[in-house]
Design an enzyme around this catalytic site. Structure first.
Site, PDB file in Angstrom:
ATOM      1  N   ASP A 113      -6.976  18.750 -15.340  1.00 33.56           N
ATOM      2  CA  ASP A 113      -7.325  17.396 -15.758  1.00 33.56           C
ATOM      3  C   ASP A 113      -6.906  17.264 -17.218  1.00 33.56           C
ATOM      4  OD1 ASP A 113      -8.547  15.059 -16.679  1.00 33.56           O
ATOM      5  OD2 ASP A 113     -10.304  15.313 -15.407  1.00 33.56           O
ATOM      6  N   ARG A 143       0.833  -1.199   0.000  1.00 30.42           N
ATOM      7  CA  ARG A 143       0.000   0.000   0.000  1.00 30.42           C
ATOM      8  C   ARG A 143       0.874   1.258   0.000  1.00 30.42           C
ATOM      9  NH1 ARG A 143      -1.548   2.172   4.513  1.00 30.42           N
ATOM     10  NH2 ARG A 143      -1.833   0.198   5.613  1.00 30.42           N
ATOM     11  N   TYR A 184     -16.723  17.299 -15.958  1.00 29.33           N
ATOM     12  CA  TYR A 184     -17.115  15.893 -15.988  1.00 29.33           C
ATOM     13  C   TYR A 184     -18.091  15.626 -14.846  1.00 29.33           C
ATOM     14  CZ  TYR A 184     -16.649  10.902 -14.955  1.00 29.33           C
ATOM     15  OH  TYR A 184     -16.902   9.589 -14.654  1.00 29.33           O
ATOM     16  N   LYS A 233      -8.272   5.988 -19.449  1.00 31.17           N
ATOM     17  CA  LYS A 233      -8.588   6.452 -20.788  1.00 31.17           C
ATOM     18  C   LYS A 233      -7.392   6.286 -21.724  1.00 31.17           C
ATOM     19  CE  LYS A 233     -12.524   7.713 -18.854  1.00 31.17           C
ATOM     20  NZ  LYS A 233     -12.321   7.686 -17.410  1.00 31.17           N
TER      21      LYS A 233
END
Length: 387
Positions: free
Chosen positions: A180, A55, A108, A205
């Site tokens: 972004d 982690r 978005y 993406k």
């Protein structure tokens, strides 16, 4: 391979080699998937390579983070389990209750939902602004404004924001600028070089590029922010797993060649849309008529693989077009090698319905893939001709 060495190299060279030297034990050319949760220590507190628990750090994830930082021109990156996990970490790291953030008026839907439904109850205030209007942005600034959140191109209307100008406004007000960069990718646009403090990606993406992995990333050259992002990622646990990091790293290696093909194909699709009688409006930053075209020319290499448009006949006709294509798959998401079509108003942006960010119900969004372009044009023309 050192940062100094890779800084002078080209984009694809860095995407393929940064942080990815052959593995020390076997000489494996591809970074292995270190599918482990923990690491042996030689004695209490003494690790062999700086890793103690996955982690907190994993060699596969480190390779991806090194490569992402290199291609974005940053000094540090943190890879997450999703773009939303990256966004949540950015907001928690950069804001505190009572702070104010400016967001796009065409953001978005997931970003709007995160801020409106999660951050507002936490004590964050926000204002939606058309980020292409610098006077409106300036007027929206408050003494409590700590962050301007930018999408450029925006999702789904492909709006363009002037990154350098917004960085100047943000920094003049004592705030930070986050961009972004999911639609543009680091191949087409480098926000940090234009003054942004943080770059965010949904690596699901274009960076991943094959519709087979979910991921996100934050990239910065601010050492303090980098430390905060890493601490929050370790503490909240929304990190990229080793196999997801490996898939994303594999996708990054071919980003440049894929983006050129995405751009080529999109330009041909835009020509079809402009000439078709059933299309009433096209949203694409490569068009000289687009309000953000001149800014896009300055800050982007090319104009990307996304295009949105509206059709005559309204929402029913738009839904029929989406249902009628064969190569363009009706599905959410974007940026994969395959072409996708969707109605944002009832799919990716359903969460903004009834808000000031609501998108037109006849708006169709295309993620243009890398198939043979003649086939894509024929498929879309057939669907448009049928309504």
């Amino acid at each position: 391979m050192t940062a100094e060495h890779t800084a002078a190299q080209g984009f694809s060279t860095r995407a393929i080699h940064a942080g990815q030297d052959p593995e020390a034990v076997t000489g494996a050319v591809v970074v292995p998937i270190y599918q482990t949760s923990t690491y042996a220590q030689d004695e209490v507190g003494v690790t062999r390579a700086g890793y103690d628990y996955s982690r907190a750090g994993n060699p596969t994830r480190t390779a991806l983070e090194t490569a992402l930082a290199s291609v974005e021109g940053g000094t540090a990156a943190v890879a997450f389990a999703s773009g939303m996990a990256a966004g949540d970490t950015a907001l928690r790291s950069m804001l505190k209750p009572g702070d104010h953030v400016i967001i796009p008026n065409d953001a978005y839907g997931g970003t709007f939902r995160l801020i409106d439904k999660i951050c507002v109850p936490w004590g964050i205030e926000y204002t939606t602004v058309p980020l292409g209007d610098l006077e409106a942005v300036s007027a929206a600034l408050r003494p409590t404004t700590k962050l301007i959140w930018v999408e450029t191109p925006s999702n789904p209307l492909l709006g363009i924001a002037d990154i350098a100008a917004l960085a100047g406004l943000a920094h003049g007000a004592g705030a930070k600028l986050l961009v972004d960069n999911t639609f543009a990718t680091p191949y087409l646009q480098l926000p940090l070089a234009l003054g942004a403090d943080v770059v965010l990606h949904s690596t699901t993406k274009y960076v991943g590029g094959h519709s087979d992995v979910i991921g996100g990333a934050l990239v910065t050259s601010d050492d303090s922010l980098a430390e905060d992002f890493a601490f929050h990622a370790k503490s909240m646990g929304g990190i990229a797993g080793p196999f997801d990091a490996w898939l994303t790293l594999r996708g990054l290696k071919t980003l440049a060649v894929r983006m050129d093909r995405h751009c080529d194909n999109t330009e041909a699709i835009v020509e079809l849309l402009l000439s078709h009688r059933g299309v009433v409006e096209v949203f694409y930053p490569g068009l000289p008529s687009n309000p953000g075209h001149e800014v896009a020319v300055r800050q982007m290499r090319r104009f990307g693989g996304m295009v949105s448009f509206r059709v005559a006949g309204g929402a029913a006709a738009a839904a029929q077009v989406c249902k009628s294509t064969e190569l363009f798959t009706l599905a959410e998401s974007l940026g994969g090698v395959e072409s996708l079509i969707e109605l944002p108003g009832v799919m990716t942006h359903a969460s903004v319905a009834g808000s000031m960010l609501e998108v037109p119900d006849d708006l169709i969004r295309l993620s243009v893939g890398i198939e043979d372009v003649a086939d894509l044009v024929a498929d879309l023309r057939t669907a448009l001709d049928a309504v």
